[in-house]
Design a protein around this motif. Structure first.
Motif, mmCIF file in Angstrom:
data_model
loop_
_atom_site.group_PDB
_atom_site.id
_atom_site.type_symbol
_atom_site.label_atom_id
_atom_site.label_comp_id
_atom_site.label_asym_id
_atom_site.label_seq_id
_atom_site.Cartn_x
_atom_site.Cartn_y
_atom_site.Cartn_z
ATOM 1 N N GLU A 165 59.038 35.226 40.213
ATOM 2 C CA GLU A 165 58.053 35.426 39.157
ATOM 3 C C GLU A 165 57.226 34.189 38.870
ATOM 4 O OE1 GLU A 165 57.617 37.546 34.806
ATOM 5 O OE2 GLU A 165 59.587 37.388 35.746
ATOM 6 N N ASP A 166 57.877 33.082 38.560
ATOM 7 C CA ASP A 166 57.134 31.863 38.231
ATOM 8 C C ASP A 166 56.344 31.363 39.435
ATOM 9 O OD1 ASP A 166 58.056 31.903 35.644
ATOM 10 O OD2 ASP A 166 59.650 30.434 35.982
ATOM 11 N N ARG A 167 56.921 31.490 40.613
ATOM 12 C CA ARG A 167 56.253 30.985 41.812
ATOM 13 C C ARG A 167 55.002 31.805 42.123
ATOM 14 N NH1 ARG A 167 61.251 30.752 45.945
ATOM 15 N NH2 ARG A 167 59.685 29.887 47.393
ATOM 16 N N ILE A 168 55.087 33.110 41.978
ATOM 17 C CA ILE A 168 53.926 33.950 42.252
ATOM 18 C C ILE A 168 52.862 33.785 41.176
ATOM 19 C CG2 ILE A 168 53.183 36.369 42.266
ATOM 20 C CD1 ILE A 168 55.687 36.947 43.967
ATOM 21 N N GLN A 209 46.541 39.983 38.029
ATOM 22 C CA GLN A 209 45.364 39.121 38.014
ATOM 23 C C GLN A 209 44.659 38.945 39.359
ATOM 24 O OE1 GLN A 209 46.164 35.356 36.141
ATOM 25 N NE2 GLN A 209 46.872 36.292 34.217
ATOM 26 N N PRO A 210 45.265 39.244 40.517
ATOM 27 C CA PRO A 210 44.528 39.031 41.777
ATOM 28 C C PRO A 210 43.197 39.771 41.796
ATOM 29 C CG PRO A 210 46.850 39.375 42.240
ATOM 30 C CD PRO A 210 46.664 39.652 40.773
ATOM 31 N N TYR A 211 42.184 39.102 42.331
ATOM 32 C CA TYR A 211 40.853 39.691 42.359
ATOM 33 C C TYR A 211 40.785 40.888 43.300
ATOM 34 C CZ TYR A 211 39.502 35.205 40.216
ATOM 35 O OH TYR A 211 39.401 34.109 39.390
ATOM 36 N N ASN A 238 47.757 38.990 48.728
ATOM 37 C CA ASN A 238 48.626 38.667 49.854
ATOM 38 C C ASN A 238 48.758 37.164 50.044
ATOM 39 O OD1 ASN A 238 49.050 41.354 50.381
ATOM 40 N ND2 ASN A 238 47.648 41.468 52.109
ATOM 41 N N PHE A 239 47.627 36.459 49.964
ATOM 42 C CA PHE A 239 47.698 35.020 50.192
ATOM 43 C C PHE A 239 48.441 34.319 49.063
ATOM 44 C CE2 PHE A 239 46.233 30.736 51.200
ATOM 45 C CZ PHE A 239 46.403 30.750 52.573
ATOM 46 N N ALA A 240 48.400 34.870 47.862
ATOM 47 C CA ALA A 240 49.184 34.294 46.763
ATOM 48 C C ALA A 240 50.679 34.404 47.061
ATOM 49 C CB ALA A 240 48.848 34.988 45.448
ATOM 50 N N VAL A 241 51.095 35.517 47.642
ATOM 51 C CA VAL A 241 52.511 35.673 48.010
ATOM 52 C C VAL A 241 52.900 34.620 49.037
ATOM 53 C CG1 VAL A 241 54.212 37.188 49.095
ATOM 54 C CG2 VAL A 241 52.560 38.124 47.476
ATOM 55 N N TYR A 242 52.066 34.437 50.059
ATOM 56 C CA TYR A 242 52.387 33.435 51.082
ATOM 57 C C TYR A 242 52.436 32.034 50.475
ATOM 58 C CZ TYR A 242 50.404 37.308 53.847
ATOM 59 O OH TYR A 242 50.096 38.535 54.375
ATOM 60 N N PRO A 295 47.468 28.331 38.724
ATOM 61 C CA PRO A 295 46.179 27.738 39.091
ATOM 62 C C PRO A 295 45.971 27.472 40.586
ATOM 63 C CG PRO A 295 47.671 26.017 38.400
ATOM 64 C CD PRO A 295 48.435 27.310 38.258
ATOM 65 N N SER A 296 46.901 27.891 41.447
ATOM 66 C CA SER A 296 46.811 27.468 42.846
ATOM 67 C C SER A 296 45.601 28.046 43.571
ATOM 68 C CB SER A 296 48.089 27.858 43.591
ATOM 69 O OG SER A 296 49.214 27.219 43.040
ATOM 70 N N LEU A 297 45.323 29.343 43.371
ATOM 71 C CA LEU A 297 44.308 29.999 44.192
ATOM 72 C C LEU A 297 43.116 30.544 43.415
ATOM 73 C CD1 LEU A 297 46.640 31.979 46.633
ATOM 74 C CD2 LEU A 297 45.387 29.871 47.101
ATOM 75 N N GLN A 298 43.311 30.936 42.172
ATOM 76 C CA GLN A 298 42.235 31.560 41.410
ATOM 77 C C GLN A 298 41.951 30.786 40.129
ATOM 78 O OE1 GLN A 298 43.135 36.234 42.663
ATOM 79 N NE2 GLN A 298 43.096 35.642 40.522
ATOM 80 N N GLY A 299 40.804 31.099 39.529
ATOM 81 C CA GLY A 299 40.495 30.618 38.198
ATOM 82 C C GLY A 299 40.810 31.712 37.191
ATOM 83 N N GLY A 300 39.901 31.903 36.256
ATOM 84 C CA GLY A 300 40.146 32.884 35.206
ATOM 85 C C GLY A 300 40.228 34.298 35.745
ATOM 86 N N PRO A 301 41.154 35.096 35.231
ATOM 87 C CA PRO A 301 41.232 36.501 35.638
ATOM 88 C C PRO A 301 39.954 37.239 35.285
ATOM 89 C CG PRO A 301 43.174 35.858 34.356
ATOM 90 C CD PRO A 301 42.182 34.749 34.233
ATOM 91 N N HIS A 302 39.655 38.282 36.042
ATOM 92 C CA HIS A 302 38.515 39.144 35.735
ATOM 93 C C HIS A 302 38.998 40.232 34.784
ATOM 94 C CE1 HIS A 302 36.313 37.883 39.696
ATOM 95 N NE2 HIS A 302 36.448 36.897 38.841
#
Length: 484
Positions: free
Chosen positions: A293-296, A116-118, A124-128, A302-309
Motif C-alpha cells: 500500500e505505502d509503496r504503491i 489516482q493513476p491518470y 502499470n509503471f507505478a506498480v513496477y 510523488p514518484s511519477l505523477q503530480g496532482g490527481p485529476h
C-alpha cells in the motif's frame, strides 16, 4: 442588503471586463473547437465503433468530467494532502475507492485501491516503480501475441519501445502457435530459466479466459509476484462475467474506460493485511503483512505523477456506482453475446478467428488466409465509417505489419445493439473484405497504391452510405443527437 448586492454585481462586471470568456458557452467563446466537437459527435453517432478498447460513457460521467473538480490541486492521499481546501475532494476520492472495492466484490481488510493513476499505462509503471528495482526481470505476454506495450516489448531488432523495457529486463512469453491459446508449459519452462521477479498476465488482444490458478502456480514456483492487467475485461470482471483474478493475483491494475464504461483513468488494486501461509517469503515469519500500500501510493505520487485529476476521480465514482446495478450486469452479458454472434457470423462466411472464437468482448480475425493485411482492412473500414484496428495475430513476427484485425463489442452494445445487429455488422465486414480483395487485384499489394485506389471505390462509398444510415438509427448515450 441592496448595497451588498450592488457590490457583488459590480465585482461581476469587473470580472467580465478582465475575463470576458468566463461566462460564455463554448460555442460563443470558441466556435471553431465547438464545431469540431459537434463533428466528432456526428462521427460517433453515424458510425460503427468496433475498437475493443473504446466505449461510450454516460451523460452523468461526462457532467462530472466537466465539473469544478478540475480546478483543485490535491497531491497526497485523503486526509494527508499537501494543499488545503481539500475536504470535498477527500470525500470524492474516499467514495470512489469504496465504490471500487464494492464493484469488484473485495473486502477492504484484504484489498486496497489507488484511484489516482491518470490511465492504465501510468498505473502499470507505478506498480513496477513500487515493487521492482531497476533492471529487475519481468515476464508479460508478447505484443504480437496480444500483449501490451507496458508489459515489456522489444522489436525484432532489439529496440526498446516502452519505458518498461527501457528500465526493466523483459522476457515476453507467447501463445501456442497451433491453437492461439496461452502456452502455460512453455511459460513455466521459460520462467524457471529466467527467474523473473514479476509475471504479468492480461493483454489487449486475447479473446480467451486467463487461468489464474495455473499462473499463480508458476509464479510461486519461481518466486515471482503475479500481476493482472485487466484493463480490457474489467467490466466483465466486475459483473462476474469473466474469471476473477483477485484470489490469485498480488496486484490488479485496470483502465476504467473500456468495458467498465467510465472515464479515461486508471486504478491499482493491491493486497493488504496478513499474508496467507502459502505466500510467505523465505525470510518471513507467520503474521507478516503485505507492504504494497505505502509503496504503491508513493510510486503514484510523488514518484511519477503530480496532482490527481479530480474530475476523473469524480467521474469514475459515478461510473462505479452504475457498475453495481443489475443493468450493468445485463450489459456485460450482452457484450459477450454480441462478440460471440459477430464471431459466429464471420466463421459462417468461412473466415478464420484466432482460437476459433471468444470468451469475452473481442474477436481477433486472422486475415492472412484471405491475402489481405490488417492495415488494408482497417483503411477500407475507415472509409466505410467502420472503426476497428489492425492487430498482430499468432504467428506474426511484428506488431507493425499485422496479419489481422481486432474487433470489440463494448461500444456498440452501449448503443443497444443485440446479437442480430452484430451479425449484420459481420455482413458489412464481409462486404468490405470482398472489396479489399477486388481492389488489391487492381492496385497490387503495396499499401500506398491500394489506399489510393480504394479511396475512389464506388462499392466502398455505397457501403458507407448504408452503414451511416443503419448506425444512425440506434440511440447514442451521453449526448443529444437530435440537432446533429
Amino acid at each position: 442588503m441592496v448595497g451588498a448586492a450592488n457590490g457583488v454585481a459590480g465585482h461581476g462586471k469587473d470580472m467580465l471586463a478582465m475575463f470576458p470568456e468566463a461566462l460564455k458557452s463554448l460555442a460563443e467563446a470558441d466556435p471553431e473547437v465547438a464545431a469540431i466537437i459537434e463533428d466528432e459527435k456526428r462521427r460517433q453517432w453515424r458510425g460503427i465503433e468496433l475498437i475493443a478498447s473504446e466505449n461510450f460513457t454516460s451523460r452523468p460521467v461526462m457532467e462530472a468530467l466537466g465539473s469544478c473538480l478540475t480546478n483543485k490541486y490535491s497531491e497526497g492521499q485523503p486526509g494527508a494532502r499537501y494543499y488545503g481546501g481539500n475536504e470535498n475532494i477527500d470525500r470524492i476520492e474516499n467514495l470512489c475507492k469504496a465504490r471500487a472495492l464494492e464493484a469488484f466484490h473485495l473486502s477492504p481488510d484484504q484489498w486496497g485501491v489507488n484511484v489516482q493513476p491518470y490511465s492504465g499505462s501510468p498505473a502499470n509503471f507505478a506498480v513496477y516503480t513500487a515493487l521492482l528495482s531497476p533492471h529487475d526481470r519481468i515476464m508479460g505476454l508478447d505484443l504480437p501475441s496480444g500483449g501490451h506495450l507496458t508489459h515489456g516489448y522489444y522489436t525484432a531488432g532489439g529496440k526498446k519501445i516502452s519505458a518498461t523495457s527501457i528500465f526493466f529486463e523483459s522476457l515476453p512469453y507467447k501463445l501456442d502457435m497451433g491453437t492461439g491459446y496461452l502456452d502455460h508449459e512453455k511459460l513455466e519452462e521459460r520462467a524457471l530459466d529466467y527467474r523473473p521477479k514479476l509475471i504479468i498476465c492480461g493483454g489487449s488482444a486475447y479473446p480467451r479466459e486467463w487461468d489464474y490458478k495455473r499462473l499463480r502456480q508458476i509464479a510461486d514456483k519461481v518466486g515471482a509476484l503475479l500481476m493482472m492487467d485487466m484493463a480490457h475485461i474489467s467490466g466483465l470482471v466486475a459483473a462476474q462475467e469473466a474469471a476473477q483474478p483477485f484470489e490469485y493475483a498480488d496486484i490488479v491494475t485496470t483502465t476504467t474506460h473500456k468495458s467498465l464504461r467510465g472515464p479515461r483513468a486508471g486504478m491499482i488494486f493491491f493486497r493488504r493485511g496478513p499474508k496467507p501461509a502459502d505466500r510467505l517469503g523465505r525470510d518471513e515469519d507467520a503474521g507478516a503483512v503485505y507492504d504494497f500500500e505505502d509503496r504503491i501510493n508513493f510510486a503514484v505520487f510523488p514518484s511519477l505523477q503530480g496532482g490527481p485529476h479530480n474530475h476523473q476521480i469524480g467521474a469514475l465514482a459515478v461510473a462505479l456506482k452504475h457498475v453495481q446495478t443489475p443493468e450493468f450486469k445485463q450489459y456485460a452479458q450482452q457484450v459477450k453475446r454480441n462478440a460471440a454472434a459477430l464471431g459466429d457470423t464471420l466463421t459462417k462466411h468461412g473466415y478464420k478467428l484466432v482460437t476459433g472464437g471468444t470468451d469475452n468482448h473481442l474477436v481477433l480475425w486472422d486475415l492472412r488466409p484471405e491475402g489481405i493485411t490488417g492495415s488494408k482492412m482497417e483503411k477500407a473500414c475507415d472509409l466505410c465509417h467502420i472503426t476497428l484496428n489492425k492487430n498482430a495475430v499468432v504467428g506474426d513476427v511484428s506488431a507493425l505489419t499485422p496479419g489481422g484485425v481486432r474487433i470489440g463489442s463494448p461500444a456498440m452494445t452501449s448503443r443497444g445493439l443485440k446479437e442480430e445487429d452484430f451479425a449484420r455488422i459481420a455482413d458489412f465486414l464481409h462486404e468490405v473484405l470482398e472489396e479489399c480483395k477486388a481492389t488489391q487485384r487492381k492496385s497490387g499489394k503495396k499499401l500506398l497504391e491500394f489506399s489510393n485506389t480504394i479511396e475512389t471505390s464506388p462499392v466502398i462509398a455505397d457501403i458507407r452510405r448504408r452503414v451511416e444510415e443503419w448506425a444512425g438509427s440506434f440511440p447514442m448515450p451521453g449526448f443529444d443527437v437530435s440537432a446533429l
